[in-house]
Design a protein around this motif. Sequence first.
Motif, PDB file in Angstrom:
ATOM      1  N   ARG A   1       0.840  -1.205   0.000  1.00  0.00           N
ATOM      2  CA  ARG A   1       0.000   0.000   0.000  1.00  0.00           C
ATOM      3  C   ARG A   1       0.873   1.254   0.000  1.00  0.00           C
ATOM      4  NH1 ARG A   1      -2.231   4.210   0.080  1.00  0.00           N
ATOM      5  NH2 ARG A   1      -4.387   4.700   0.689  1.00  0.00           N
TER       6      ARG A   1
ATOM      7  N   SER B   1       1.346   3.978  -3.020  1.00  0.00           N
ATOM      8  CA  SER B   1       1.070   5.381  -2.726  1.00  0.00           C
ATOM      9  C   SER B   1       2.202   6.271  -3.207  1.00  0.00           C
ATOM     10  CB  SER B   1       0.852   5.566  -1.219  1.00  0.00           C
ATOM     11  OG  SER B   1       0.629   6.927  -0.913  1.00  0.00           O
TER      12      SER B   1
ATOM     13  N   LEU C   1      -6.274   2.088  -3.786  1.00  0.00           N
ATOM     14  CA  LEU C   1      -4.971   1.521  -3.442  1.00  0.00           C
ATOM     15  C   LEU C   1      -5.085   0.392  -2.422  1.00  0.00           C
ATOM     16  CD1 LEU C   1      -2.689   4.693  -3.300  1.00  0.00           C
ATOM     17  CD2 LEU C   1      -3.132   3.145  -5.212  1.00  0.00           C
TER      18      LEU C   1
END
Length: 419
Positions: A345, A349, A361
């Motif tokens: 994640r 990002s 996401l």
Amino acid sequence: MLKLTEVVLTAEVYNQYQRLNINDLTPVCREIFGVTSKSAEVKRPVSVSEGMIRKVFGISDAAEQLKANPFVSYEEFGQRLRITALPGAADWFVKKGGTAQIQRNPALAWYYETERQVDVSYLQAKAANIPYEDTRAYLEKKISAIIADDEKIRGALDLIIVSAPEEVTQRLEDLVLSPEQEDSIRKINTAMANLDFLRAHDIHEVGKFLFVGPPGTGKTSLALSMSHVLHMPILEVRLSMITSQYLGETSKNIDRIFDLARKLTPSILFIDEFDFIAKSRTNDDHGAMKRAVNALLKNIDQVNLVKNGVVLIGATNHPRLLDDAAWRRFDEVIEFALPDTGMRRTILSKLTATLDSSLNLDQLAEETAKFSGADLRMIVKEGMISALMRGQHMISQDDIEKGVEMVEKRNTIKDCCWV
């Protein structure tokens, strides 16, 4: 006109205040004042010539542009520009909007902060400029001196990639690291700050790392980014490249590569494909290869951060191939595992931070289990291409899903056995 005034003003400040050194100059000022790979000195008094302004900025009428500045004079003989009255020129520069340049120029920031009481930070300005020791010009100067002293090392340069910190594009802040990986950098910084203490207590085996993990998990990226963090040039070596050259020269080339790392101190020596040594020890009966392997192990024994100023990093995708002789030569083994959901994640990002997208996401991180950081980068790249092929810059979830499918297909093909 402000950037021209900045250069002339910097020259005057540098000439008047002897405490300032080469790292108080911006890279542009270093070039204009004559710093090159052959000459690293900034001899006072420095001067600003129209010729150098033309070369660096492409401005052919610098003297004409600076006529509006009442504190700049032009000497026809030598075609040099100079400040006639520093305090007046300094006040004029601020009034004309030069504060932004001052905040990025260490020499000017020091002068305005200490002598003019202007609210700028010398330390912040210095941190915003790359140290001269991190530049390619400085590295070239050191390499030239080494070759002049030992011509044999020139051959080793053909087998490795030597990069100055300023040339390395990988940045630590762009990586997503495990606590263990972050700790390895802290240990090196701590050791470097306490070298005398370690020497006094005969602690030398510091700064030898073995990076272990599957492809695409960031081993090379972390090694390269450490060049920035530690302000050291990095020498990249692939063992398969060395041993694929003239076999009889392999041992000598290994010796020369380690010699170069020691003479470039402080430096990072990054040996990729370290498992190649294990294959050579167990599968090759050629005497020259055995001598090469022994030369590598001997050199690893003889190099370390405390004595030689060398950080040694070995990297392997196949730790099971390494025998005890190789393992015990590294004081720390750092694992590079496939990222977990949270790390995926965070990686996604960072990769999409500058993109216009409508991505979920969290969902993407969940469905990319067993994907490496390199796989995730490929997903985002494919998503960008997919959006562009639709004539859009906005990346949709469908675009990114095409990237996921492509990587999954690649990994399936990779795991196939065709024999």
